[in-house]
Design a protein around this motif. Structure first.
Motif, PDB file in Angstrom:
ATOM      1  N   THR A   1       0.872  -1.266  -0.160  1.00 51.26           N
ATOM      2  CA  THR A   1       0.147  -0.170   0.144  1.00 51.26           C
ATOM      3  C   THR A   1       0.895   1.414  -0.097  1.00 51.26           C
ATOM      4  O   THR A   1       0.703   2.262  -0.828  1.00 51.26           O
ATOM      5  CB  THR A   1      -1.036   0.022   1.250  1.00 51.26           C
ATOM      6  OG1 THR A   1      -1.798  -1.043   1.159  1.00 51.26           O
ATOM      7  CG2 THR A   1      -1.625   1.335   1.378  1.00 51.26           C
ATOM      8  N   VAL A   2       1.735   1.283   0.827  1.00 49.72           N
ATOM      9  CA  VAL A   2       2.914   2.389   0.899  1.00 49.72           C
ATOM     10  C   VAL A   2       3.469   2.487  -0.529  1.00 49.72           C
ATOM     11  O   VAL A   2       3.488   3.796  -1.021  1.00 49.72           O
ATOM     12  CB  VAL A   2       3.839   2.131   1.775  1.00 49.72           C
ATOM     13  CG1 VAL A   2       5.016   3.290   1.810  1.00 49.72           C
ATOM     14  CG2 VAL A   2       3.319   2.114   3.402  1.00 49.72           C
ATOM     15  N   PHE A   3       3.935   1.471  -1.263  1.00 55.41           N
ATOM     16  CA  PHE A   3       4.589   1.628  -2.421  1.00 55.41           C
ATOM     17  C   PHE A   3       3.565   2.035  -3.635  1.00 55.41           C
ATOM     18  O   PHE A   3       3.912   2.651  -4.545  1.00 55.41           O
ATOM     19  CB  PHE A   3       5.352   0.245  -2.712  1.00 55.41           C
ATOM     20  CG  PHE A   3       6.480   0.258  -2.162  1.00 55.41           C
ATOM     21  CD1 PHE A   3       7.649   1.346  -2.243  1.00 55.41           C
ATOM     22  CD2 PHE A   3       7.001  -0.827  -1.307  1.00 55.41           C
ATOM     23  CE1 PHE A   3       8.737   1.312  -1.293  1.00 55.41           C
ATOM     24  CE2 PHE A   3       8.195  -0.990  -0.672  1.00 55.41           C
ATOM     25  CZ  PHE A   3       9.059  -0.076  -0.657  1.00 55.41           C
ATOM     26  N   ARG A   4       2.473   1.593  -3.541  1.00 55.10           N
ATOM     27  CA  ARG A   4       1.361   1.948  -4.358  1.00 55.10           C
ATOM     28  C   ARG A   4       1.297   3.487  -4.467  1.00 55.10           C
ATOM     29  O   ARG A   4       0.961   3.968  -5.660  1.00 55.10           O
ATOM     30  CB  ARG A   4      -0.139   1.266  -3.949  1.00 55.10           C
ATOM     31  CG  ARG A   4      -0.908   1.298  -5.254  1.00 55.10           C
ATOM     32  CD  ARG A   4      -1.950   0.117  -5.028  1.00 55.10           C
ATOM     33  NE  ARG A   4      -2.470   0.012  -3.758  1.00 55.10           N
ATOM     34  CZ  ARG A   4      -2.122  -1.241  -3.153  1.00 55.10           C
ATOM     35  NH1 ARG A   4      -1.659  -2.136  -3.827  1.00 55.10           N
ATOM     36  NH2 ARG A   4      -2.585  -1.340  -2.020  1.00 55.10           N
ATOM     37  N   HIS A   5       1.260   4.290  -3.270  1.00 50.28           N
ATOM     38  CA  HIS A   5       1.010   5.421  -3.375  1.00 50.28           C
ATOM     39  C   HIS A   5       2.199   6.276  -3.345  1.00 50.28           C
ATOM     40  O   HIS A   5       2.637   7.268  -4.015  1.00 50.28           O
ATOM     41  CB  HIS A   5       0.553   6.040  -1.960  1.00 50.28           C
ATOM     42  CG  HIS A   5      -0.926   5.646  -1.895  1.00 50.28           C
ATOM     43  ND1 HIS A   5      -2.046   6.051  -2.478  1.00 50.28           N
ATOM     44  CD2 HIS A   5      -1.423   4.659  -1.118  1.00 50.28           C
ATOM     45  CE1 HIS A   5      -3.159   5.501  -1.978  1.00 50.28           C
ATOM     46  NE2 HIS A   5      -2.908   4.555  -1.296  1.00 50.28           N
ATOM     47  N   PHE A   6       3.334   5.767  -2.972  1.00 49.59           N
ATOM     48  CA  PHE A   6       4.788   6.206  -3.000  1.00 49.59           C
ATOM     49  C   PHE A   6       5.837   5.131  -3.618  1.00 49.59           C
ATOM     50  O   PHE A   6       6.407   4.703  -2.624  1.00 49.59           O
ATOM     51  CB  PHE A   6       5.140   6.877  -1.391  1.00 49.59           C
ATOM     52  CG  PHE A   6       4.003   7.762  -1.105  1.00 49.59           C
ATOM     53  CD1 PHE A   6       3.832   8.897  -1.351  1.00 49.59           C
ATOM     54  CD2 PHE A   6       3.220   7.266   0.002  1.00 49.59           C
ATOM     55  CE1 PHE A   6       2.967   9.892  -0.984  1.00 49.59           C
ATOM     56  CE2 PHE A   6       2.176   8.048   0.531  1.00 49.59           C
ATOM     57  CZ  PHE A   6       1.964   9.301   0.095  1.00 49.59           C
ATOM     58  N   PRO A   7       6.038   5.248  -5.000  1.00 50.46           N
ATOM     59  CA  PRO A   7       6.770   4.209  -5.496  1.00 50.46           C
ATOM     60  C   PRO A   7       8.321   4.134  -4.947  1.00 50.46           C
ATOM     61  O   PRO A   7       8.995   3.173  -4.779  1.00 50.46           O
ATOM     62  CB  PRO A   7       6.863   4.558  -6.979  1.00 50.46           C
ATOM     63  CG  PRO A   7       5.796   5.146  -7.054  1.00 50.46           C
ATOM     64  CD  PRO A   7       5.696   5.995  -5.832  1.00 50.46           C
ATOM     65  N   THR A   8       8.901   5.353  -4.322  1.00 51.21           N
ATOM     66  CA  THR A   8      10.261   5.438  -3.902  1.00 51.21           C
ATOM     67  C   THR A   8      10.232   6.102  -2.449  1.00 51.21           C
ATOM     68  O   THR A   8       9.357   6.789  -1.929  1.00 51.21           O
ATOM     69  CB  THR A   8      11.073   5.908  -4.524  1.00 51.21           C
ATOM     70  OG1 THR A   8      10.648   7.694  -4.733  1.00 51.21           O
ATOM     71  CG2 THR A   8      11.268   5.535  -6.243  1.00 51.21           C
ATOM     72  N   LYS A   9      11.159   5.742  -1.852  1.00 55.72           N
ATOM     73  CA  LYS A   9      11.291   6.550  -0.415  1.00 55.72           C
ATOM     74  C   LYS A   9      11.431   7.944  -0.490  1.00 55.72           C
ATOM     75  O   LYS A   9      10.965   8.802   0.193  1.00 55.72           O
ATOM     76  CB  LYS A   9      12.891   6.162   0.172  1.00 55.72           C
ATOM     77  CG  LYS A   9      12.942   6.681   1.523  1.00 55.72           C
ATOM     78  CD  LYS A   9      12.599   6.236   2.622  1.00 55.72           C
ATOM     79  CE  LYS A   9      12.944   6.646   4.209  1.00 55.72           C
ATOM     80  NZ  LYS A   9      14.399   6.249   4.571  1.00 55.72           N
ATOM     81  N   GLU A  10      12.114   8.518  -1.701  1.00 61.14           N
ATOM     82  CA  GLU A  10      12.162   9.889  -2.026  1.00 61.14           C
ATOM     83  C   GLU A  10      10.859  10.468  -2.145  1.00 61.14           C
ATOM     84  O   GLU A  10      10.580  11.649  -1.987  1.00 61.14           O
ATOM     85  CB  GLU A  10      13.045  10.178  -3.139  1.00 61.14           C
ATOM     86  CG  GLU A  10      14.607  10.038  -2.910  1.00 61.14           C
ATOM     87  CD  GLU A  10      14.864   8.649  -2.784  1.00 61.14           C
ATOM     88  OE1 GLU A  10      14.102   7.581  -3.188  1.00 61.14           O
ATOM     89  OE2 GLU A  10      16.128   8.211  -2.169  1.00 61.14           O
ATOM     90  N   SER A  11       9.880   9.773  -3.013  1.00 64.32           N
ATOM     91  CA  SER A  11       8.608  10.267  -3.309  1.00 64.32           C
ATOM     92  C   SER A  11       7.887  10.441  -2.097  1.00 64.32           C
ATOM     93  O   SER A  11       6.746  11.195  -1.884  1.00 64.32           O
ATOM     94  CB  SER A  11       7.910   9.495  -4.319  1.00 64.32           C
ATOM     95  OG  SER A  11       7.542   8.089  -3.719  1.00 64.32           O
ATOM     96  N   LEU A  12       7.911   9.606  -0.817  1.00 68.64           N
ATOM     97  CA  LEU A  12       7.553   9.713   0.551  1.00 68.64           C
ATOM     98  C   LEU A  12       7.970  10.882   1.285  1.00 68.64           C
ATOM     99  O   LEU A  12       7.238  11.647   1.727  1.00 68.64           O
ATOM    100  CB  LEU A  12       7.523   8.509   1.189  1.00 68.64           C
ATOM    101  CG  LEU A  12       6.921   8.312   2.505  1.00 68.64           C
ATOM    102  CD1 LEU A  12       5.511   8.622   2.435  1.00 68.64           C
ATOM    103  CD2 LEU A  12       7.492   6.760   3.148  1.00 68.64           C
ATOM    104  N   LEU A  13       9.129  11.205   0.963  1.00 65.97           N
ATOM    105  CA  LEU A  13       9.794  11.877   1.934  1.00 65.97           C
ATOM    106  C   LEU A  13       9.224  13.314   1.204  1.00 65.97           C
ATOM    107  O   LEU A  13       9.088  14.294   1.811  1.00 65.97           O
ATOM    108  CB  LEU A  13      11.466  12.149   1.738  1.00 65.97           C
ATOM    109  CG  LEU A  13      11.826  10.959   2.765  1.00 65.97           C
ATOM    110  CD1 LEU A  13      13.335  10.901   2.164  1.00 65.97           C
ATOM    111  CD2 LEU A  13      11.917  11.460   3.987  1.00 65.97           C
TER     112      LEU A  13
END
Length: 198
Positions: free
Chosen positions: A58-70
């Motif tokens: 679910t995390v990767f579905r919304h934010f494919p990379t750690k950078e996109s989450l940051l």
């Protein structure tokens, strides 16, 4: 006879997130802010998923990379600052609103600074990625400053650029200080900003 013009294809509308997907995205962002605040930006996305109560997929579905989450976390922090500034623009105490907002940003800047440093280290241009929300924040802070100056609470010869530099510098310098020392630093900065009627 010339060829018939090709009709333009209609733009494909961006599908809004389903309600449950939007809720999950919001939960991930809240969890990410908490985890990065507590454990630093080196914390894993698995920890974020556990805190949010969702699967790692679910995390990767919304934010494919750690950078996109940051980047999303940084955007949320800046949007929160902009909203807090806007809420104070109608305060009956313009000087109090200005100094209160300055103190709020400095007090909550540790996570923002850590996330910004991580993204900069990854080669991401922060000004390009969050320009719109930065402009909103700058605009709202400009209103707070102008109202505080009109009330005589902030000296008239201080410009928005100087306030932004002081805000950034104070936030960076006090990130690892305890509350008491941070308060003393803010007292010095505020003494330099105050107008004749304060």
């Amino acid at each position: 006879m010339g060829a018939e013009p090709t009709p333009e294809k209609p733009a494909v509308p961006v599908k809004p997130l389903r309600a449950d997907a939007a809720r999950n995205r919001a939960k991930v962002l809240v969890a990410a802010r908490e985890v990065f605040a507590e454990r630093g930006t080196g914390a894993s996305t698995e920890e974020v998923a556990r805190r949010a109560g969702v699967g790692i997929g679910t995390v990767f579905r919304h934010f494919p990379t750690k950078e996109s989450l940051l980047e999303a976390v940084l955007g949320e922090i800046l949007a929160g600052f902009a909203e807090q500034a806007r809420l104070r623009t109608e305060s009956p105490d313009p000087g109090g609103a200005f100094f209160d907002f300055f103190q709020l940003v400095v007090g909550e800047s540790a996570t923002k600074n850590a996330v910004s440093a991580e993204l900069t280290g990854a080669g991401i241009d922060l000004h390009a990625s969050g320009d719109e929300v930065r402009q909103e924040l700058r605009g709202a802070l400009g209103v707070l400053l102008a109202r505080a100056q009109e009330a005589g609470a902030v000296r008239a010869d201080v410009g928005l650029g100087e306030v932004m530099a002081l805000l950034a510098g104070t936030s960076q310098a006090t990130g690892n200080l305890d509350v008491l020392m941070r308060g003393r630093v803010l007292d010095v900065v505020f003494d330099g900003l105050r107008g004749h009627s304060s």
